[in-house]
Design a protein around this motif. Structure first.
Motif, mmCIF file in Angstrom:
data_model
loop_
_atom_site.group_PDB
_atom_site.id
_atom_site.type_symbol
_atom_site.label_atom_id
_atom_site.label_comp_id
_atom_site.label_asym_id
_atom_site.label_seq_id
_atom_site.Cartn_x
_atom_site.Cartn_y
_atom_site.Cartn_z
ATOM 1 N N VAL A 38 8.952 4.107 1.646
ATOM 2 C CA VAL A 38 8.830 5.261 0.682
ATOM 3 C C VAL A 38 8.431 4.413 -0.328
ATOM 4 C CG1 VAL A 38 11.485 4.950 0.155
ATOM 5 C CG2 VAL A 38 10.221 7.475 -0.447
ATOM 6 N N TYR A 39 8.628 3.156 -0.947
ATOM 7 C CA TYR A 39 9.050 1.991 -2.646
ATOM 8 C C TYR A 39 6.701 2.465 -2.358
ATOM 9 C CZ TYR A 39 8.417 -0.879 -5.940
ATOM 10 O OH TYR A 39 7.992 -1.593 -7.327
ATOM 11 N N GLY A 40 6.061 2.323 -1.707
ATOM 12 C CA GLY A 40 4.646 2.189 -1.924
ATOM 13 C C GLY A 40 4.438 3.234 -1.999
ATOM 14 N N SER A 41 4.432 4.441 -1.327
ATOM 15 C CA SER A 41 4.785 6.125 -1.069
ATOM 16 C C SER A 41 5.195 6.677 -2.534
ATOM 17 C CB SER A 41 5.364 7.332 -0.400
ATOM 18 O OG SER A 41 4.922 7.895 -0.139
ATOM 19 N N ILE A 65 7.418 -1.772 7.049
ATOM 20 C CA ILE A 65 5.855 -1.618 5.901
ATOM 21 C C ILE A 65 4.828 -1.564 7.432
ATOM 22 C CG2 ILE A 65 4.849 -3.398 5.160
ATOM 23 C CD1 ILE A 65 7.455 -3.438 3.451
ATOM 24 N N GLY A 66 3.764 -1.451 6.235
ATOM 25 C CA GLY A 66 2.596 -0.205 7.309
ATOM 26 C C GLY A 66 2.702 0.569 7.516
ATOM 27 N N ILE A 67 3.580 1.493 7.920
ATOM 28 C CA ILE A 67 3.494 2.860 8.292
ATOM 29 C C ILE A 67 2.511 3.291 9.007
ATOM 30 C CG2 ILE A 67 4.443 5.070 8.886
ATOM 31 C CD1 ILE A 67 7.037 3.788 6.601
ATOM 32 N N GLY A 126 0.989 -1.238 0.068
ATOM 33 C CA GLY A 126 0.690 -0.038 0.320
ATOM 34 C C GLY A 126 0.746 0.768 -0.141
ATOM 35 N N MET A 127 0.017 2.585 0.404
ATOM 36 C CA MET A 127 0.872 3.702 0.226
ATOM 37 C C MET A 127 2.253 3.909 1.215
ATOM 38 S SD MET A 127 -0.296 7.332 -1.083
ATOM 39 C CE MET A 127 0.586 8.738 -1.490
ATOM 40 N N ASN A 128 1.300 3.362 2.530
ATOM 41 C CA ASN A 128 2.032 3.330 3.806
ATOM 42 C C ASN A 128 3.373 2.692 3.555
ATOM 43 O OD1 ASN A 128 0.087 1.776 3.714
ATOM 44 N ND2 ASN A 128 -0.098 1.998 6.165
#
Lengths: 262, 108
Positions: free
Chosen positions: A192-195, B75-77, A187-189
């Motif tokens: 930094v890759y997902g973001s 992961i899952g920040i 997901g976006m979180n």
């Protein structure tokens, strides 16, 4: 009354600029309230208002050009130049996202396992739906060129048919990308890759939606007889914007989906 | 002063920004013929071929279960809750393969 002949269009008074500015202010306020855990109401209201005001403003531009005859050759050339400058500004907007991607990707920090993609992130297969999206967008570039040249040879039927195909391919891209978003395992979180993945592809998807709407409006204008082989500024600008969206996707695919999955 | 600059820029725009309608009818017809052939052959063929391949990849991918859920710091920040739902799910949350910190996958 003195009449001054200039090649420029000196516009009449209009409420749309002021209302659009107030609407944009409301959108920003709505975004802020959303980020402070309040409901979406403000954002959606002002977002919808902006959409309505843009439609009303551009409806006026359409009337000024096709019905009132204010758009001289000089005005048209300035509009072409204006569109080029706007697309240049969008290029720099996306350049920022690519910069971020390579800033994090070329020198991955210890927190991410000093590898890219980061440890624990399962990237999407670039030969699956992303490759299909690439084929869809490149094909839409071909069909929109087909549509444009049909207009240049005064074949209005072919022009509208190929333009409808292009809009369909644009909608197909959006649908496929939406399904990919639902299927992705990050997901976006997720670091930094997902973001950066969702910021870059998300804004690109938003631009595809805008480009599809722009082309659809051109489609309606062709059906209503407002465009001709010698006069189709809006249509040509929509085509340029569409090609820009296509090129951005090629870079996204090569850098983020391609190189980013190695 | 600004009037001089504006008039120079306007003259530049009028001379140098070429309109597509400057192409001749014959040249447009030739290009149209090529574009029509490409649109009727290359376009559907490429979309169908790549689409079938993508479908097969997705079917194959769907057969595998997601890996065992492990928590990592990057992961899952979650420094702030999302303004929708319970505040812990992303907008396009995948319950099968995206885990929630402290809980794991929603769907086992």
């Amino acid at each position: 009354m003195t009449v001054r002949f200039t090649p420029f269009h000196l516009v009449d008074g209009s409420p749309w600029p002021l209302l659009s500015a107030l609407g944009a202010f409301g959108v920003v306020g709505g975004l802020m309230s959303m980020m402070h855990q309040h409901l979406f109401g403000t954002l959606f209201f002002y977002g919808g208002l902006i959409f309505l005001l843009a439609s009303l403003w551009w409806r006026d531009v359409d009337r000024e050009s096709s019905l009132l005859g204010f758009h001289t050759k000089g005005v048209q050339k300035n509009m072409y130049s204006g569109m080029i400058w706007f697309i240049m500004s969008e290029v720099f907007f996306f350049l920022g996202f690519f910069w971020t991607f390579f800033h994090s990707g070329l020198n991955s920090v210890i927190d991410l396992g000093m590898e890219w993609p980061p440890f624990g992130v399962m990237v999407l297969n670039p030969y699956g739906v992303p490759l299909l999206n690439t084929a869809v967008l490149i094909s839409s570039g071909i069909t929109v060129t087909c549509s444009h040249y049909s207009l240049l040879i005064s074949d209005f039927n072919s022009c509208s048919i190929w333009l409808a195909n292009t809009v369909f391919l644009g909608v197909l891209f959006t649908g496929l990308q939406y399904m990919e978003y639902l299927e992705s395992s990050f997901g976006m979180n997720d670091s930094v890759y997902g973001s950066i993945f969702f910021m870059a592809t998300g804004f690109h998807g938003f631009h595809v939606i805008i480009g599809s709407i722009f082309l659809f409006i051109s489609f309606l204008r062709i059906l209503s007889g407002k465009l001709s082989p010698n006069r189709h500024v809006g249509f040509e600008c929509a085509i340029w914007y569409w090609h820009f969206v296509d090129v951005v996707w090629i870079f996204l695919y090569a850098c983020i989906y391609g190189w980013g999955s190695l | 002063m600004s009037f001089l600059l504006r008039s120079h820029l306007t003259r530049f725009a009028l001379r140098n920004v070429r309109q597509s309608s400057d192409v001749s009818f014959e040249s447009a017809q030739k290009t149209m013929k090529l574009m029509r052939i490409l649109s009727l052959t290359v376009v559907p063929f490429s979309i169908i071929a790549v689409g079938v391949n993508a479908y097969m990849i997705e079917v194959e991918h769907g057969k595998h279960a997601p890996p065992e859920y492990k928590e990592y710091a990057h992961i899952g920040i979650m420094t702030k809750k999302y303004p929708w739902g319970d505040g812990k799910h992303t907008l396009f949350h995948n319950p099968r393969s995206q885990g929630i910190k402290g809980k794991g996958y929603d769907e086992q």
